[in-house]
Design a protein around this motif. Structure first.
Motif, short mmCIF file in Angstrom:
data_model
loop_
_atom_site.label_atom_id
_atom_site.label_comp_id
_atom_site.label_asym_id
_atom_site.label_seq_id
_atom_site.Cartn_x
_atom_site.Cartn_y
_atom_site.Cartn_z
N ASN A 2 -0.84 20.84 11.08
CA ASN A 2 0.11 21.78 10.47
C ASN A 2 1.31 21.07 9.86
O ASN A 2 2.33 21.70 9.57
CB ASN A 2 0.59 22.78 11.53
N LEU A 3 1.20 19.76 9.67
CA LEU A 3 2.32 19.00 9.13
C LEU A 3 2.52 19.32 7.65
O LEU A 3 1.56 19.38 6.88
CB LEU A 3 2.09 17.50 9.31
N LYS A 4 3.77 19.49 7.26
CA LYS A 4 4.12 19.79 5.87
C LYS A 4 4.67 18.53 5.21
O LYS A 4 5.25 17.68 5.87
CB LYS A 4 5.15 20.91 5.83
N PRO A 5 4.50 18.40 3.89
CA PRO A 5 4.98 17.18 3.21
C PRO A 5 6.49 17.14 3.09
O PRO A 5 7.14 18.16 2.82
CB PRO A 5 4.31 17.27 1.83
N ILE A 58 -1.28 16.45 0.38
CA ILE A 58 -1.93 17.22 1.44
C ILE A 58 -0.97 18.29 1.96
O ILE A 58 0.21 18.02 2.20
CB ILE A 58 -2.37 16.28 2.57
N ASN A 59 -1.51 19.49 2.13
CA ASN A 59 -0.72 20.64 2.61
C ASN A 59 0.51 20.85 1.74
O ASN A 59 1.60 21.14 2.23
CB ASN A 59 -0.31 20.45 4.07
N GLY A 60 0.34 20.66 0.43
CA GLY A 60 1.48 20.68 -0.47
C GLY A 60 1.87 22.05 -0.99
O GLY A 60 2.63 22.15 -1.95
N GLY A 61 1.36 23.11 -0.39
CA GLY A 61 1.69 24.44 -0.87
C GLY A 61 3.08 24.90 -0.49
O GLY A 61 3.64 25.81 -1.10
N SER A 93 9.42 17.29 13.89
CA SER A 93 8.03 16.96 14.19
C SER A 93 7.02 17.71 13.33
O SER A 93 5.82 17.56 13.53
CB SER A 93 7.74 17.27 15.66
N ASP A 94 7.47 18.52 12.37
CA ASP A 94 6.53 19.32 11.57
C ASP A 94 6.40 18.81 10.14
O ASP A 94 5.90 19.52 9.27
CB ASP A 94 6.96 20.79 11.55
N PHE A 99 0.84 -1.19 0.00
CA PHE A 99 0.00 0.00 0.00
C PHE A 99 0.88 1.25 0.00
O PHE A 99 2.00 1.23 0.51
CB PHE A 99 -0.91 0.03 1.24
N LEU A 100 0.35 2.32 -0.57
CA LEU A 100 0.96 3.63 -0.45
C LEU A 100 0.38 4.26 0.80
O LEU A 100 -0.81 4.55 0.86
CB LEU A 100 0.67 4.47 -1.69
N ALA A 101 1.22 4.45 1.80
CA ALA A 101 0.75 4.87 3.12
C ALA A 101 1.36 6.21 3.51
O ALA A 101 2.34 6.68 2.93
CB ALA A 101 1.10 3.81 4.17
N ILE A 102 0.75 6.82 4.53
CA ILE A 102 1.20 8.10 5.07
C ILE A 102 1.87 7.85 6.41
O ILE A 102 1.35 7.09 7.24
CB ILE A 102 0.02 9.07 5.24
N PHE A 103 3.01 8.49 6.63
CA PHE A 103 3.76 8.32 7.87
C PHE A 103 3.95 9.69 8.53
O PHE A 103 4.33 10.66 7.87
CB PHE A 103 5.11 7.67 7.59
N VAL A 104 3.67 9.73 9.81
CA VAL A 104 3.76 10.98 10.57
C VAL A 104 4.84 10.83 11.63
O VAL A 104 5.33 9.73 11.88
CB VAL A 104 2.40 11.33 11.21
N PRO A 105 5.25 11.94 12.27
CA PRO A 105 6.36 11.88 13.23
C PRO A 105 6.13 10.86 14.34
O PRO A 105 5.00 10.43 14.58
CB PRO A 105 6.41 13.31 13.79
#
Length: 460
Positions: A296-299, A317-320, A341-342, A169-175
């Protein structure tokens, strides 16, 4: 024609009213679809206005041929060792390719691109990049190495896709998640609904017990005979048994009920106290794309993953915001996200397992968002018209149906299909400071008891 991999071609020679047909046999025995010995004359066209212009005389004889294969180092699907010449540590797709080659009596000649981030895409002008360029330049007939099947790659190449379907799967990982402090785990395990249940049961038992108490009619208070019995019931809840309860309720089932309830509540909580402290839970983390959008997490997404997401119309997401340079490669994106952590990153679960194995045991766990982008299909890519595409596809399909592919995956990734903690153990020992809440309650209770005792002595 042969340079363009046209292996089933017919040349029509027209002279006056006569049409002669010619072809060649690049895939005859010994030619391996790379050369031919002579021009084959098919004769005159007999049915110029019909469907069958000429008979099918093409043959595919590729036994003992050598297949040029291009790949790159991308564990766990393709694993190439730089140190040992001539030796390779097999990845998942490598094992499957060699099984397919053995089934079709083919030999394999590997060519390796050591730049791990070079995948390959088909550009608008139909040229190719990365490892796929090996097919365009006739350096390889087949490429593999964690190539996700996409419309972009399928637009210029043939492919075999039946070996790894929705297994990644293509998954999202956070801090990394932070663990709940051990001293807080003692009371956080008792949620609001648990307290409501305790109060409700206590009130019910208090009303029933005071209603059936053995006191006389003159002791009636409101609707109950013995309201003071509530204090004795509270003593049961904290394991302070009084003989007065037995005298007033005698053998009432209510007495046995409150005793069993108090015993079970205290017994289960105390027996679970060690595990509550030593095996701590994590604080609330992001578990959905909506929560990620609100954060507020940035890619911090690698270049190859970002290109795939753009080609498949997946929103970043939040790709600006612009990404730091450290996010260009997949491994560095994980390390950057772990240390800051951001940021968050996007990658495949298989790659995540490999990268987390290289993390130090003391590094906290990276959290995987439960809501994933999409399941993936991987493919072996070959040039258009490759004569063995159908045979390879059927063979991989049979390997999957018989369970051989699952075995190959488990041999390479032993924890496949299991829950595994890649961030080190979360179990730790207990110290006195972790029991600050129970000791504080004990001290408070002892102080109150002493004050009440001294007050009673003074009054008497």
């Amino acid at each position: 024609m042969l340079y363009r991999h046209v292996i089933r071609g017919v040349v029509i020679d027209t002279f006056q009213d006569k049409m002669d047909l010619y072809t060649y046999g690049p895939c005859d025995a010994g030619n391996c679809c790379r050369n031919f010995e002579k021009i084959i004359e098919l004769g005159a066209c007999q049915y110029q206005n019909g469907i069958e212009v000429f008979s099918n005389k093409f043959k595919i004889e590729m036994k003992n041929c050598t297949l040029n294969v291009a790949t790159h180092h991308w564990p766990p699907f393709s694993v190439i060792s730089k140190k040992t010449e001539g030796k390779k540590t097999l990845g998942i797709e490598q094992i499957l390719i060699e099984m397919g080659a053995a089934h079709l009596n083919l030999n394999l000649n590997y060519s390796v691109v050591y730049d791990t981030e070079v995948y390959g895409f088909v550009l608008p002008n139909r040229s190719m990049t990365g490892v796929l360029k090996s097919i365009e330049e006739n350096d390889a007939e087949l490429v593999f190495g964690s190539f996700i099947l996409s419309a972009n790659r399928a637009s210029g190449l043939d492919y075999v896709w039946s070996h790894l379907v929705h297994r990644d799967f293509l998954a999202i990982f956070v801090p990394p998640t932070t663990l709940v402090e051990k001293w807080r785990a003692i009371y956080l395990s008792l949620h609001v609904h648990t307290w409501i249940l305790l109060v409700f049961v206590f009130v019910i038992y208090s009303v029933l017990s005071s209603s059936v108490s053995n006191r006389t009619e003159k002791d009636f208070v409101l609707c109950c005979r013995d309201p003071s019995i509530i204090l004795y019931l509270w003593g049961f809840m904290v394991q302070n048994v009084s003989w007065i309860m037995h005298r007033r309720l005698q053998s009432s089932p209510i007495l046995f009920g409150i005793i069993w309830f108090s015993f079970l509540m205290n017994g289960f909580y105390q027996s679970s106290l060690t595990s509550l402290i030593t095996k701590r839970d994590t604080k609330q983390v992001i578990d959905s794309i909506k929560q990620l959008e609100e954060s507020n997490l940035k890619p911090c997404i690698s270049t190859v993953t970002k290109i795939h997401m753009e080609l498949t119309n997946m929103a970043i997401i939040n790709g600006g915001n612009s990404q730091p340079k450290e996010c260009e490669e997949t491994d560095e994106a994980f390390y950057t996200m772990e240390s800051r952590s951001d940021y968050y990153t996007v990658s495949t679960l298989a790659k995540y397992r490999v990268i987390l194995d290289s993390f130090n045991q003391t590094i906290p766990r990276i959290h995987t968002v439960k809501e994933r982008y999409a399941p993936l299909i991987y493919g072996f890519f070959v040039y258009r018209g490759f004569p063995l595409t159908h045979q390879l596809h059927l063979y991989m399909l049979r390997l999957g149906e018989s369970g051989h592919i699952d075995k190959v995956i488990r041999d390479v990734i032993p924890e496949y299909g299991e829950t595994r903690n890649f961030g080190g153990s979360t179990t730790s020992t207990i110290s006195l400071s972790d029991l600050r809440i129970p000791f504080a309650l004990l001290g408070f209770g002892m102080v109150v008891s002493i004050l009440v005792f001294l007050t009673e002595v003074k009054i008497r």
